[in-house]
Structures are given as C-alpha cells and as structure tokens.
Design an enzyme around this catalytic site. Structure first.
Site, PDB file in Angstrom:
ATOM      1  N   TYR A 105       0.838  -1.215   0.000  1.00  0.00           N
ATOM      2  CA  TYR A 105       0.000   0.000   0.000  1.00  0.00           C
ATOM      3  C   TYR A 105       0.865   1.253   0.000  1.00  0.00           C
ATOM      4  CZ  TYR A 105      -4.287  -2.571   0.135  1.00  0.00           C
ATOM      5  OH  TYR A 105      -5.322  -3.380  -0.247  1.00  0.00           O
ATOM      6  N   ASN A 161     -12.373   2.686  -6.825  1.00  0.00           N
ATOM      7  CA  ASN A 161     -10.974   3.082  -6.641  1.00  0.00           C
ATOM      8  C   ASN A 161     -10.749   3.651  -5.245  1.00  0.00           C
ATOM      9  OD1 ASN A 161     -10.714   2.348  -9.284  1.00  0.00           O
ATOM     10  ND2 ASN A 161     -10.778   4.440 -10.080  1.00  0.00           N
ATOM     11  N   ASP A 187      -7.994   5.633  -4.745  1.00  0.00           N
ATOM     12  CA  ASP A 187      -6.888   6.594  -4.968  1.00  0.00           C
ATOM     13  C   ASP A 187      -7.276   8.064  -4.767  1.00  0.00           C
ATOM     14  OD1 ASP A 187      -7.211   5.921  -8.559  1.00  0.00           O
ATOM     15  OD2 ASP A 187      -8.359   7.295  -7.287  1.00  0.00           O
ATOM     16  N   HIS A 231     -14.997   1.017  -1.969  1.00  0.00           N
ATOM     17  CA  HIS A 231     -13.918   0.187  -1.433  1.00  0.00           C
ATOM     18  C   HIS A 231     -12.960   0.968  -0.552  1.00  0.00           C
ATOM     19  CE1 HIS A 231     -14.598  -2.845  -4.950  1.00  0.00           C
ATOM     20  NE2 HIS A 231     -15.491  -2.959  -3.993  1.00  0.00           N
ATOM     21  N   CYS A 265      -8.112  -0.557  18.242  1.00  0.00           N
ATOM     22  CA  CYS A 265      -8.983   0.458  18.885  1.00  0.00           C
ATOM     23  C   CYS A 265      -9.645   1.375  17.864  1.00  0.00           C
ATOM     24  CB  CYS A 265      -8.149   1.285  19.870  1.00  0.00           C
ATOM     25  SG  CYS A 265      -6.975   2.377  19.055  1.00  0.00           S
ATOM     26  N   CYS A 294      -0.133   1.621  16.519  1.00  0.00           N
ATOM     27  CA  CYS A 294      -1.037   2.639  17.072  1.00  0.00           C
ATOM     28  C   CYS A 294      -0.404   3.305  18.295  1.00  0.00           C
ATOM     29  CB  CYS A 294      -2.346   1.949  17.458  1.00  0.00           C
ATOM     30  SG  CYS A 294      -3.526   3.013  18.295  1.00  0.00           S
TER      31      CYS A 294
HETATM   32  C1  BV8 Z   1     -17.692  -9.161   0.190  1.00  0.00           C
HETATM   33  C2  BV8 Z   1      -9.824  -2.548  -2.448  1.00  0.00           C
HETATM   34  C3  BV8 Z   1     -18.631 -10.600   1.735  1.00  0.00           C
HETATM   35  C4  BV8 Z   1      -8.466  -2.691  -1.897  1.00  0.00           C
HETATM   36  C5  BV8 Z   1     -10.725  -4.410  -3.729  1.00  0.00           C
HETATM   37  C6  BV8 Z   1     -21.088 -11.892  -4.917  1.00  0.00           C
HETATM   38  C7  BV8 Z   1     -21.571 -11.010  -3.965  1.00  0.00           C
HETATM   39  C8  BV8 Z   1     -20.748 -10.539  -2.960  1.00  0.00           C
HETATM   40  C9  BV8 Z   1     -19.416 -10.940  -2.897  1.00  0.00           C
HETATM   41  C10 BV8 Z   1     -18.922 -11.796  -3.828  1.00  0.00           C
HETATM   42  C11 BV8 Z   1     -19.759 -12.285  -4.839  1.00  0.00           C
HETATM   43  N1  BV8 Z   1     -19.006 -13.109  -5.625  1.00  0.00           N
HETATM   44  C12 BV8 Z   1     -17.746 -13.163  -5.141  1.00  0.00           C
HETATM   45  C13 BV8 Z   1     -17.668 -12.395  -4.030  1.00  0.00           C
HETATM   46  C14 BV8 Z   1     -16.456 -12.222  -3.237  1.00  0.00           C
HETATM   47  C15 BV8 Z   1     -15.586 -11.067  -3.700  1.00  0.00           C
HETATM   48  C16 BV8 Z   1     -15.467 -10.970  -5.188  1.00  0.00           C
HETATM   49  O1  BV8 Z   1     -16.127 -10.140  -5.813  1.00  0.00           O
HETATM   50  N2  BV8 Z   1     -14.602 -11.800  -5.749  1.00  0.00           N
HETATM   51  C17 BV8 Z   1     -14.348 -11.745  -7.183  1.00  0.00           C
HETATM   52  C18 BV8 Z   1     -12.877 -12.107  -7.421  1.00  0.00           C
HETATM   53  C19 BV8 Z   1     -15.307 -12.706  -7.870  1.00  0.00           C
HETATM   54  N3  BV8 Z   1     -16.100  -9.831  -3.155  1.00  0.00           N
HETATM   55  C20 BV8 Z   1     -15.675  -9.463  -1.938  1.00  0.00           C
HETATM   56  O2  BV8 Z   1     -14.923 -10.123  -1.254  1.00  0.00           O
HETATM   57  C21 BV8 Z   1     -16.240  -8.151  -1.415  1.00  0.00           C
HETATM   58  N4  BV8 Z   1     -16.656  -8.378  -0.071  1.00  0.00           N
HETATM   59  O3  BV8 Z   1     -18.459  -9.536  -0.622  1.00  0.00           O
HETATM   60  O4  BV8 Z   1     -17.755  -9.526   1.501  1.00  0.00           O
HETATM   61  C22 BV8 Z   1     -19.318 -10.314   2.993  1.00  0.00           C
HETATM   62  C23 BV8 Z   1     -20.697 -10.155   2.980  1.00  0.00           C
HETATM   63  C24 BV8 Z   1     -21.345  -9.948   4.172  1.00  0.00           C
HETATM   64  C25 BV8 Z   1     -20.605  -9.900   5.367  1.00  0.00           C
HETATM   65  C26 BV8 Z   1     -19.216 -10.027   5.352  1.00  0.00           C
HETATM   66  C27 BV8 Z   1     -18.556 -10.237   4.169  1.00  0.00           C
HETATM   67  C28 BV8 Z   1     -15.145  -7.073  -1.327  1.00  0.00           C
HETATM   68  C29 BV8 Z   1     -14.566  -6.787  -2.666  1.00  0.00           C
HETATM   69  C30 BV8 Z   1     -13.632  -5.577  -2.568  1.00  0.00           C
HETATM   70  C31 BV8 Z   1     -12.210  -6.041  -2.673  1.00  0.00           C
HETATM   71  N5  BV8 Z   1     -11.336  -4.874  -2.679  1.00  0.00           N
HETATM   72  N6  BV8 Z   1      -9.907  -3.361  -3.647  1.00  0.00           N
HETATM   73  C32 BV8 Z   1      -7.419  -2.238  -2.845  1.00  0.00           C
HETATM   74  O5  BV8 Z   1      -7.707  -1.529  -3.834  1.00  0.00           O
HETATM   75  O6  BV8 Z   1      -6.255  -2.570  -2.579  1.00  0.00           O
HETATM   76  S1  BV8 Z   1     -10.966  -5.123  -5.238  1.00  0.00           S
HETATM   77  C33 BV8 Z   1     -10.241  -4.311  -6.544  1.00  0.00           C
HETATM   78  O7  BV8 Z   1     -11.051  -4.694  -7.672  1.00  0.00           O
HETATM   79  C34 BV8 Z   1     -10.257  -2.790  -6.569  1.00  0.00           C
HETATM   80  O8  BV8 Z   1     -11.132  -2.176  -5.644  1.00  0.00           O
HETATM   81  C35 BV8 Z   1     -10.779  -2.511  -7.965  1.00  0.00           C
HETATM   82  O9  BV8 Z   1     -11.274  -1.275  -8.109  1.00  0.00           O
HETATM   83  C36 BV8 Z   1     -11.805  -3.565  -8.041  1.00  0.00           C
HETATM   84  C37 BV8 Z   1     -12.443  -3.806  -9.371  1.00  0.00           C
HETATM   85  O10 BV8 Z   1     -11.426  -3.897 -10.326  1.00  0.00           O
HETATM   86  P1  BV8 Z   1     -11.458  -2.776 -11.492  1.00  0.00           P
HETATM   87  O11 BV8 Z   1     -11.537  -1.443 -10.854  1.00  0.00           O
HETATM   88  O12 BV8 Z   1     -12.526  -3.148 -12.439  1.00  0.00           O
HETATM   89  O13 BV8 Z   1     -10.013  -2.901 -12.106  1.00  0.00           O
HETATM   90  P2  BV8 Z   1      -9.523  -3.990 -13.179  1.00  0.00           P
HETATM   91  O14 BV8 Z   1      -8.048  -3.900 -13.247  1.00  0.00           O
HETATM   92  O15 BV8 Z   1     -10.195  -5.302 -12.877  1.00  0.00           O
HETATM   93  O16 BV8 Z   1     -10.140  -3.483 -14.566  1.00  0.00           O
HETATM   94  C38 BV8 Z   1      -9.648  -2.287 -15.146  1.00  0.00           C
HETATM   95  C39 BV8 Z   1     -10.478  -2.070 -16.397  1.00  0.00           C
HETATM   96  O17 BV8 Z   1     -10.095  -0.821 -16.981  1.00  0.00           O
HETATM   97  C40 BV8 Z   1     -10.256  -3.132 -17.466  1.00  0.00           C
HETATM   98  O18 BV8 Z   1     -11.517  -3.516 -17.990  1.00  0.00           O
HETATM   99  C41 BV8 Z   1      -9.416  -2.424 -18.539  1.00  0.00           C
HETATM  100  O19 BV8 Z   1      -9.727  -2.875 -19.844  1.00  0.00           O
HETATM  101  C42 BV8 Z   1      -9.886  -0.991 -18.368  1.00  0.00           C
HETATM  102  N7  BV8 Z   1      -8.930   0.041 -18.755  1.00  0.00           N
HETATM  103  C43 BV8 Z   1      -7.577   0.016 -18.630  1.00  0.00           C
HETATM  104  N8  BV8 Z   1      -7.060   1.201 -19.065  1.00  0.00           N
HETATM  105  C44 BV8 Z   1      -8.119   1.979 -19.456  1.00  0.00           C
HETATM  106  C45 BV8 Z   1      -9.303   1.247 -19.263  1.00  0.00           C
HETATM  107  N9  BV8 Z   1     -10.519   1.746 -19.560  1.00  0.00           N
HETATM  108  C46 BV8 Z   1     -10.574   3.005 -20.057  1.00  0.00           C
HETATM  109  N10 BV8 Z   1      -9.475   3.774 -20.265  1.00  0.00           N
HETATM  110  C47 BV8 Z   1      -8.241   3.294 -19.977  1.00  0.00           C
HETATM  111  N11 BV8 Z   1      -7.152   4.071 -20.214  1.00  0.00           N
HETATM  112 ZN    ZN Z   2      -5.104   1.330  18.677  1.00  0.00          ZN
END
Ligand code: BV8
Ligand code: ZN
Length: 249
Positions: free
Chosen positions: A66, A101, A103, A118, A129, A148
C-alpha cells in the site's frame, strides 16, 4: 467519434448522471490496474495481499504494497477523464461518482458527490482500537507497518479487502443514486468484483441508459446500451464537448 442518436437524446434530456468507475480511469494517471495486461494482480494474487488474513500473516508485506501504491498516487494526479467527470456538474443538476478506486483522484479532480465503495488509501485506522490515522500522520518512507500510539495495535489502510463488507450506508446510497439515474456511465472497470458490480446492473434494471467506456470488451459489454471503446482520458472530454454543443453553451 459519432455518438448514438439514442445516447445524444439521453444527454439532452437527462437530469441525473452516475459514473461507476474502476481502476481503468486512473490508468492514464500512471496507476496500474488490477487485471489489465499491466495489472498488479498478474504478479501478485488478491488473496496474497488485499485480505485481512494476509495482513495479519505478513503485515509489513501488505503495508509495503500500500505504501508503494500511495507513493505512486502522491506523485501523480487526476487525468482528463477525472476532470471531465467533475465538469459534468456544470451541465447537470445531479451528478454522482460511485467508485471502486481507493486513490481519491475523483476528489482531487473536484467531483462533489463521491461514493467510495472500497474505501480510500489516504485513510488508515488501528485494527484494535479503530483510531484514525490519515495520511498526514503516516511516514510514507516507513516500510514497516506502523503501530497505534494509543494501544500499540497494527495500523491498516481504510480499504475494503476481499471477504470484508462494503460500507453499508455508502453502498445503499450509491445503489439508490444508480436506480434513480437517467444515464449510468461504466468507466474503466472489468465489472467482476461484487457486490460493487451490481451497481450498473441495478441502474439498467431501473431504466438508466448504460454507457460503457473501456479499451476492451468486459463482462458487462453485452448488457450495456452503448459501448465506446478507447481510453477514458480521450473519450470523456469528447462527450463533454458534445454536451456543450447540445446545450448551446
Ligand atoms: C464481500 C480494495 C462478503 C483494496 C478491492 C457476490 C456477492 C458478494 C461478494 C462476492 C460475490 N461473488 C464473489 C464475491 C467475493 C468477492 C469478489 O467479488 N470476488 C471476485 C474475485 C469474484 N467480493 C468481496 O470479497 C467483497 N466483499 O463480498 O464480503 C461479505 C458479505 C457480508 C458480510 C461479510 C462479508 C469485497 C470486494 C472488494 C475487494 N477490494 N480493492 C485495494 O484496492 O487494494 S478489489 C479491486 O477490484 C479494486 O477495488 C478494484 O477497483 C476492483 C475492481 O477492479 P477494477 O476497478 O474493475 O479494475 P480492473 O483492473 O479489474 O479493470 C480495469 C479495467 O479498466 C479493465 O476492464 C481495462 O480494460 C480498463 N482500462 C484500462 N485502461 C483503461 C481502461 N478503460 C478506459 N481507459 C483506460 N485508459
Ligand atoms: Zn489502537
């Protein structure tokens, strides 16, 4: 770039606009995406980094990842896509940015209504804490995870990791904005992360006009009303220019 007649009609009559954005909108700011060809996930797996257990198992490694991303973000800034989105507020009464995002580039570009599904990498908190430690209190050069001052607990970034819940109120409000929107732009996201990826789906289910802006096809391409293939930093300003003409500004 010729825009669809239906899209131009919507641009003319729309009142509320939602932008659902992902890592691709920040790519032209030099911030690597997750799953694209230069994506960071290609080298490192989400399960190794963006989850709480990985953090507990190896806090310094996750913290350093990070810190590396924070450094890139501090050295760059919003690109024309972020600024064009902020500029939409001069032409429509109700503009919301729902972003995956962390950022904060939409905030730095001047958008007023941002829903960070996110979290935000410029915020941190103590895992024990919950004391807040925003970026100004963090030594960016420090590779070790900071402790902390109140209780000695580990400090983590205020982002949503895999398996963690999204901020409930933020998600609920974002979903409501999407459902009420006249146009939902889906910009720079592979739309594979849930529940965030439900946002454009809910928008369309409630009659919003779905416009995808991406450099390639995605999981949602077959579902949208209009796909504009190209870089967000090039396409968004062109759409804004068309709006100025449509609205005789
Ligand atoms: C949760 C933060 C459960 C940290 C990230 C169904 C329902 C609910 C959950 C799930 C489900 N199915 C599966 C799940 C579990 C999981 C999940 O989704 N897994 C995936 C792999 C299938 N989801 C979770 O775990 C979520 N939590 O559901 O908790 C729960 C429920 C109740 C109680 C307790 C728990 C949490 C998900 C969040 C994870 N955190 N990031 C960090 O950033 O470090 S994920 C990460 O992916 C980022 O946040 C990112 O933003 C996000 C999505 O990715 P994208 O932004 O789309 O980026 P990517 O690289 O994939 O794509 C870029 C795109 O841009 C491409 O298409 C490319 O072609 C395009 N591009 C590139 N350049 C350009 C462009 N387009 C235009 N112009 C350009 N120049
Ligand atoms: Zn603390």
């Amino acid at each position: 770039m010729n825009l669809d007649e239906a899209f131009l009609e919507r641009l003319k009559t729309a009142n509320s606009i939602v932008f659902f954005t992902g890592a691709g909108i920040s790519a032209e700011s030099g911030i690597p995406t997750f799953r694209g060809k230069d994506g960071i996930w290609n080298k490192l797996k989400p399960e190794e980094l963006a989850n709480f257990n990985a953090f507990l198992k190896n806090p310094d490694m996750v913290w350093e990842w990070y810190q590396h991303r924070r450094t890139i973000i501090h050295e760059t800034g919003p690109n024309p896509a972020h600024y064009a989105i902020a500029n939409f507020e001069n032409y429509y009464d109700d503009v919301s940015v729902v972003t995956q995002n962390v950022d904060n580039l939409h905030g730095r570009a001047g958008s007023s209504h941002i829903y960070e599904l996110h979290g935000n990498i410029e915020r941190n908190f103590c895992v024990d804490c919950k004391t807040d430690y925003d970026d100004s209190k963090i030594d960016l050069s420090n590779k070790q995870v900071p402790k902390c001052e109140e209780c000695g607990g580990l400090i983590r970034p205020d982002v949503v990791w895999f398996g963690e819940m999204l901020p409930q109120l933020v998600f609920a409000n974002a979903q409501r904005k999407a459902e009420q929107s006249d146009i939902c732009f889906v910009v720079g996201t592979s739309a594979v992360i849930y529940p965030a990826a439900y946002i454009p789906i809910e928008a369309k289910r409630h009659g919003s006009y779905l416009v995808e802006i991406n450099i390639e096809e995605t999981e949602i391409s077959s579902y949208v009303d209009c796909s504009l293939f190209g870089k967000a930093g090039e396409i968004m300003p062109v759409i804004l220019d068309q709006i100025k003409q449509l609205k005789n500004y």
